[in-house]
Design a protein around this motif. Structure first.
Motif, mmCIF file in Angstrom:
data_model
loop_
_atom_site.group_PDB
_atom_site.id
_atom_site.type_symbol
_atom_site.label_atom_id
_atom_site.label_comp_id
_atom_site.label_asym_id
_atom_site.label_seq_id
_atom_site.Cartn_x
_atom_site.Cartn_y
_atom_site.Cartn_z
ATOM 1 N N LYS A 36 0.824 -1.219 0.000
ATOM 2 C CA LYS A 36 0.000 0.000 0.000
ATOM 3 C C LYS A 36 0.855 1.265 0.000
ATOM 4 O O LYS A 36 0.327 2.373 0.090
ATOM 5 N N TRP A 39 -0.252 3.865 -2.502
ATOM 6 C CA TRP A 39 -1.648 4.288 -2.443
ATOM 7 C C TRP A 39 -1.762 5.742 -1.995
ATOM 8 O O TRP A 39 -1.034 6.195 -1.106
ATOM 9 N N TYR A 152 -5.405 7.164 6.638
ATOM 10 C CA TYR A 152 -5.084 6.302 5.500
ATOM 11 C C TYR A 152 -5.392 4.845 5.845
ATOM 12 O O TYR A 152 -5.984 4.115 5.051
ATOM 13 N N LEU A 156 -8.097 2.344 4.069
ATOM 14 C CA LEU A 156 -7.634 1.091 3.477
ATOM 15 C C LEU A 156 -8.213 -0.130 4.194
ATOM 16 O O LEU A 156 -7.883 -1.266 3.859
#
Length: 176
Positions: A36, A39, A152, A156
Motif C-alpha cells: 500500500k 496508495w 489512511y 484502506l
C-alpha cells in the motif's frame, strides 16, 4: 518572525511524552502494508509510503535541531521521500528513535532556550527557541502526520491502533 508568546519549558515537562509518542508512532507504522506504499487518498496527497517516510524523517529533524543551532536549506541534503520497503521504513524509524532518545538525554534545559534558525542561504525563514522548534515543528508535526496515516489506514480498511486510550479496532483502554 517569532510567533511564540510563551517561555521554554524544562525538558522533563516539555518532552515527558516523547517515549510514548515514539512507541505509538511505531505501532502505526507497523500497520502499513508494503503493498500500500504507493496508495494515495487523493491526487494532491502524499502516497502512504511517502507519508510514512516523512514521519520517520521528522525524527531526523529532531536530531538535527538538537545537534545544531540552525538548518540551512541550501546546504542540507533533502530527506528520502520513499522507503525501500517495510523493513527499511521500520529500521530507519528505530535508528532515528534511538538517536533522538540519546540526543535528548544529553541535552540540558539551557540548550532548549537557545535560539534556533531555519534559513535558506542568507535569508532567515524562521527563528525561535530550540524548545519551540522541537515541540511544535518536530514532535507536534510528527503527531499531526501520524494522525493522517491513521486516516489512511482506516480508508484502506486496516485496523487502526489505539493512539490515545483506544480506537474502534482496539476498544480496550490502554494507557501506554
Amino acid at each position: 518572525m517569532s510567533s511564540s508568546a510563551y517561555s521554554p519549558l524544562p525538558k522533563q515537562v516539555a518532552f515527558a511524552d516523547l517515549d510514548r509518542e515514539i512507541a505509538v508512532t511505531r505501532r502505526v507504522l507497523e500497520r502499513l502494508p508494503e503493498d500500500k506504499f504507493d496508495w494515495k487518498v487523493h491526487e494532491k496527497s502524499m502516497s502512504a509510503g511517502s507519508l510514512a517516510m516523512h514521519i520517520v524523517g521528522l525524527l531526523q529533524w529532531i536530531i538535527d535541531t538538537i545537534a545544531s543551532d540552525e538548518l540551512d536549506l541550501e546546504t542540507v541534503k533533502p530527506p528520502r521521500d520513499k522507503p525501500d520497503g517495510r523493513d527499511d521504513l521500520l529500521k530507519t524509524f528505530d535508528d532515528n528513535a534511538a538517536a533522538v532518545k540519546a540526543a535528548m538525554a544529553k541535552m540540558d534545559d539551557a540548550a532548549l532556550s537557545k535560539e534556533w534558525t531555519l534559513r535558506r542561504g542568507d535569508q532567515v525563514l524562521y527563528r525561535e527557541s530550540r524548545s519551540t522548534i522541537l515541540r511544535i515543528w518536530c514532535l507536534s508535526h510528527l503527531i499531526h502526520h501520524r494522525a493522517q496515516l491513521c486516516v489512511y489506514l482506516r480508508l484502506l480498511n486496516i485496523p487502526v491502533p489505539a493512539v490515545y486510550f483506544n480506537s474502534s479496532d482496539e476498544p480496550e483502554w490502554s494507557f501506554t
